[in-house]
Design a protein around this motif. Structure first.
Motif, PDB file in Angstrom:
ATOM      1  N   ARG A  90      -9.076 -26.386  32.111  1.00  0.00           N
ATOM      2  CA  ARG A  90      -8.070 -25.344  31.912  1.00  0.00           C
ATOM      3  C   ARG A  90      -8.666 -24.143  31.169  1.00  0.00           C
ATOM      4  NH1 ARG A  90      -3.067 -25.825  27.740  1.00  0.00           N
ATOM      5  NH2 ARG A  90      -1.647 -24.280  28.649  1.00  0.00           N
ATOM      6  N   THR A  91      -8.459 -22.959  31.736  1.00  0.00           N
ATOM      7  CA  THR A  91      -8.959 -21.713  31.163  1.00  0.00           C
ATOM      8  C   THR A  91      -7.810 -20.716  31.183  1.00  0.00           C
ATOM      9  OG1 THR A  91     -11.192 -22.192  31.985  1.00  0.00           O
ATOM     10  CG2 THR A  91     -10.718 -19.918  31.343  1.00  0.00           C
ATOM     11  N   THR A  92      -7.189 -20.464  30.036  1.00  0.00           N
ATOM     12  CA  THR A  92      -5.919 -19.741  30.006  1.00  0.00           C
ATOM     13  C   THR A  92      -6.033 -18.250  29.738  1.00  0.00           C
ATOM     14  OG1 THR A  92      -5.491 -19.937  27.627  1.00  0.00           O
ATOM     15  CG2 THR A  92      -4.893 -21.833  29.027  1.00  0.00           C
ATOM     16  N   TYR A  93      -7.165 -17.779  29.214  1.00  0.00           N
ATOM     17  CA  TYR A  93      -7.304 -16.393  28.776  1.00  0.00           C
ATOM     18  C   TYR A  93      -6.268 -16.041  27.694  1.00  0.00           C
ATOM     19  CZ  TYR A  93     -10.560 -15.523  32.605  1.00  0.00           C
ATOM     20  OH  TYR A  93     -11.652 -15.566  33.447  1.00  0.00           O
ATOM     21  N   GLY A  94      -5.701 -17.058  27.055  1.00  0.00           N
ATOM     22  CA  GLY A  94      -4.712 -16.834  26.016  1.00  0.00           C
ATOM     23  C   GLY A  94      -3.433 -16.198  26.519  1.00  0.00           C
ATOM     24  N   SER A  95      -3.132 -16.359  27.793  1.00  0.00           N
ATOM     25  CA  SER A  95      -1.988 -15.661  28.391  1.00  0.00           C
ATOM     26  C   SER A  95      -1.053 -16.608  29.131  1.00  0.00           C
ATOM     27  CB  SER A  95      -2.485 -14.600  29.378  1.00  0.00           C
ATOM     28  OG  SER A  95      -1.396 -14.005  30.067  1.00  0.00           O
ATOM     29  N   PRO A  96       0.258 -16.395  28.998  1.00  0.00           N
ATOM     30  CA  PRO A  96       1.218 -17.183  29.793  1.00  0.00           C
ATOM     31  C   PRO A  96       1.004 -17.018  31.289  1.00  0.00           C
ATOM     32  CG  PRO A  96       2.338 -15.972  28.041  1.00  0.00           C
ATOM     33  CD  PRO A  96       0.929 -15.469  28.076  1.00  0.00           C
ATOM     34  N   VAL A 326      -2.235  -8.094  37.589  1.00  0.00           N
ATOM     35  CA  VAL A 326      -1.471  -8.906  36.633  1.00  0.00           C
ATOM     36  C   VAL A 326      -0.302  -8.097  36.076  1.00  0.00           C
ATOM     37  CG1 VAL A 326      -1.566 -10.155  34.439  1.00  0.00           C
ATOM     38  CG2 VAL A 326      -3.507 -10.264  36.017  1.00  0.00           C
ATOM     39  N   LEU A 327      -0.535  -6.821  35.782  1.00  0.00           N
ATOM     40  CA  LEU A 327       0.538  -5.958  35.292  1.00  0.00           C
ATOM     41  C   LEU A 327       1.638  -5.828  36.335  1.00  0.00           C
ATOM     42  CD1 LEU A 327       1.391  -3.973  32.962  1.00  0.00           C
ATOM     43  CD2 LEU A 327       0.381  -2.169  34.359  1.00  0.00           C
ATOM     44  N   ASP A 328       1.263  -5.664  37.582  1.00  0.00           N
ATOM     45  CA  ASP A 328       2.254  -5.507  38.651  1.00  0.00           C
ATOM     46  C   ASP A 328       3.099  -6.764  38.831  1.00  0.00           C
ATOM     47  OD1 ASP A 328       1.390  -2.939  39.192  1.00  0.00           O
ATOM     48  OD2 ASP A 328      -0.051  -3.583  40.718  1.00  0.00           O
ATOM     49  N   GLN A 329       2.488  -7.915  38.675  1.00  0.00           N
ATOM     50  CA  GLN A 329       3.179  -9.174  38.955  1.00  0.00           C
ATOM     51  C   GLN A 329       3.879  -9.768  37.741  1.00  0.00           C
ATOM     52  OE1 GLN A 329       0.037 -11.632  40.564  1.00  0.00           O
ATOM     53  NE2 GLN A 329      -0.488 -10.128  42.131  1.00  0.00           N
ATOM     54  N   SER A 330       3.360  -9.509  36.538  1.00  0.00           N
ATOM     55  CA  SER A 330       3.863 -10.233  35.362  1.00  0.00           C
ATOM     56  C   SER A 330       3.939  -9.350  34.121  1.00  0.00           C
ATOM     57  CB  SER A 330       2.950 -11.436  35.073  1.00  0.00           C
ATOM     58  OG  SER A 330       2.754 -12.232  36.200  1.00  0.00           O
ATOM     59  N   ARG A 331       4.382  -8.123  34.270  1.00  0.00           N
ATOM     60  CA  ARG A 331       4.423  -7.195  33.148  1.00  0.00           C
ATOM     61  C   ARG A 331       5.157  -7.781  31.946  1.00  0.00           C
ATOM     62  NH1 ARG A 331       4.469  -1.520  32.200  1.00  0.00           N
ATOM     63  NH2 ARG A 331       3.970  -1.149  34.390  1.00  0.00           N
ATOM     64  N   GLU A 332       6.242  -8.482  32.188  1.00  0.00           N
ATOM     65  CA  GLU A 332       7.068  -9.002  31.095  1.00  0.00           C
ATOM     66  C   GLU A 332       6.363 -10.077  30.280  1.00  0.00           C
ATOM     67  OE1 GLU A 332       7.550 -11.742  34.525  1.00  0.00           O
ATOM     68  OE2 GLU A 332       7.442  -9.560  34.254  1.00  0.00           O
ATOM     69  N   LEU A 333       5.266 -10.632  30.801  1.00  0.00           N
ATOM     70  CA  LEU A 333       4.536 -11.679  30.099  1.00  0.00           C
ATOM     71  C   LEU A 333       3.353 -11.150  29.290  1.00  0.00           C
ATOM     72  CD1 LEU A 333       4.472 -14.477  32.853  1.00  0.00           C
ATOM     73  CD2 LEU A 333       6.038 -14.239  30.918  1.00  0.00           C
ATOM     74  N   LEU A 334       3.040  -9.853  29.412  1.00  0.00           N
ATOM     75  CA  LEU A 334       1.897  -9.282  28.711  1.00  0.00           C
ATOM     76  C   LEU A 334       2.321  -8.643  27.394  1.00  0.00           C
ATOM     77  CD1 LEU A 334       0.002  -7.493  31.637  1.00  0.00           C
ATOM     78  CD2 LEU A 334      -0.398  -9.776  30.712  1.00  0.00           C
TER      79      LEU A 334
END
Length: 477
Positions: A90-96, A326-334
């Motif tokens: 598992r490699t998460t990049y610290g991001s949801p 990632v911004l286009d798909q998951s802005r609310e998670l950043l």
């Protein structure tokens, strides 16, 4: 005995393993025991794989007993930075956004470490997508500074630096765009090297020609940094900017007579940024060590006009390039600061990039000319000592407001855009016991000479031997 194993250097461990004075299983078991006791207090390692590590250790011992060839880091345990892809782990990049991400292949630096015999323990904590020099994220929380658990561990290789400082592993891998191999090592009294671009080639990635982000080593000693560089440096045809020189160049002796070495000391790069007075005074006292080593020390600075514009422009462009989808798909998670950095990239025009590249070239030549007069540049790694862990970033440095999460990192990222290698070495403590690092900068591709200078300073000062007094129980979040 377990504690003794955990504080051995990687160089000492390699020797003990090859001579069969220790087994890989003993080393891994000792590290796992210490991780179990200490990691809850600091949150440095966020994915731990004990069974997997012990299986690798058993295989390492079997191969050594059978007389099979052993790599340069055979049996050395490491947890890898959670922005470095690790096959099957598992490699998460610290991001949801990447909570369940399990890569199919290793990143090049991990591939080289494993080929050299490294045993993977797990992954170390990072800021979200490695954005910023303070290690916290919504998946795992913040990594705590072991010298003061209410202070920042730095970043983005914060988990890696803390794991070293706490004796959880002898070596660590990291990456650096704006200071991520330097700032956390300064904050945690360990050593970090930002190599020149191409010295440690990168793959995969969408910006293979970029010189902004590099991978590199962290360790408790300069000698261990050199040992790791002997494994991770060297050419690879998957990277178009990789340097042809073999990593074996880093196996040469580090001892060197520094008599006559020309050292430029610059507390703030000629007033380019504010520096906390306690950092300034701590380092000024230690620069005299170079005079005791026979060096000629002068206060001098390269004229790095345009460094701020170059770094911010090229960083924003690269963030949009890599994280735009990632911004286009998951802005609310950043986190907002990360989303804003990507948006800045989208507002750039061709003229902005052209100006940045022109200034970038000028900065390289300014630094090249500066090193005709001096052999090494010494300056602060960080403009502040470790700050309140509850802050996203310091909002003020010596009374000067800092308006975003990059402002307080100029002492590192001004060096990034010159292309020069930079070493962070322990250089003392503030009156209240917080570590302060000295940044040593060498001419382009001058890493080995830089390590020799850092080694001499390290041996003369011995600050890296001071260990944190860790709390006996986990700190409440």
């Amino acid at each position: 005995m377990t504690e003794d194993i955990c504080w051995l250097s990687a160089t000492e461990l390699v020797h003990a393993l090859r001579e069969r004075e220790l087994s890989a299983r003993e080393v891994v078991t000792a590290q796992l025991d210490r991780i179990e006791r200490v990691n809850p207090a600091v949150n440095a390692i966020v994915t731990l794989l004990p069974e997997y590590a012990l299986e690798q250790a058993a295989d390492a011992d079997r191969r050594l007993a059978a007389g099979e060839p052993a790599g340069a880091l055979h049996g050395i345990p490491m947890a890898h930075k959670d922005t470095h892809d690790t096959a099957g782990i598992r490699t998460t990049y610290g991001s949801p956004v990447r909570t369940d991400n399990v890569p199919d292949t290793d990143e090049l630096i991990i591939e080289r470490l494993r080929r050299a015999g490294v045993i993977t323990l797990g992954k170390t904590n990072v800021p979200e997508f490695a954005a910023g020099s303070h290690t916290f994220n919504p998946l795992f929380g913040a990594t705590r500074n072991p010298y003061r658990p209410d202070r920042s561990a730095g970043g983005s290789s914060g988990g890696a630096a803390v794991a070293l400082a706490c004796g959880l592993q002898p070596l660590a891998d990291g990456s650096d765009m704006g200071g991520s191999l330097r700032n956390p090592t300064s904050f945690n009294n360990v050593v970090g090297l930002r190599p020149a671009p191409g010295r440690v080639p990168g793959f995969p990635g969408p910006a293979a020609w970029s010189t902004m982000a590099v991978s590199g080593p962290l360790a408790r000693t300069v000698a261990d940094v050199a040992l790791m560089m002997s494994v991770i440096a060297g050419p690879d045809d998957r990277s178009p900017i990789s340097i042809s020189e073999s990593g074996s160049a880093f196996t040469q002796p580090l001892e060197r007579d520094l008599t006559g070495l020309r050292v430029a000391w610059s507390p703030d790069l000629g007033g380019s940024f504010p520096v906390d007075p306690v950092v300034r005074s701590t380092l000024a006292a230690q620069v005299r060590v170079f005079e005791e080593l026979g060096c000629v020390v002068e206060e001098a600075s390269p004229a790095l006009t345009g460094a701020d514009e170059v770094f911010r422009t090229l960083r924003a462009w690269q963030f949009e390039l890599t994280l735009g989808p990632v911004l286009d798909q998951s802005r609310e998670l950043l986190k907002p600061s990360l989303a804003d950095n990507i948006e800045q990239g989208r507002r750039l025009h061709g003229t902005d990039l052209a100006r940045a590249e022109t200034l970038h070239t000028q900065l390289y030549h300014e630094m090249r000319r500066f090193f005709h007069r001096y052999d090494v540049l010494a300056l602060p790694v960080s403009q502040v000592p470790p700050f309140d862990i509850e802050l996203e970033y310091p909002t003020s440095v010596d009374g000067v407001p800092q308006y975003d999460y990059l402002d307080w990192m100029r002492s590192c990222y001004y060096i990034t855009v010159t292309g020069s290698p930079a070493l962070s070495v322990p250089a003392g403590f503030t009156p209240d016991g917080l570590p302060v690092g000295l940044q040593l900068v060498a001419p382009h591709r001058g890493e080995f000479g830089l390590l020799q200078i850092g080694h001499a300073f390290e041996q003369a000062t011995r600050f890296g031997l001071r260990r944190p007094a860790l709390p006996p129980h986990p700190v409440a979040p």
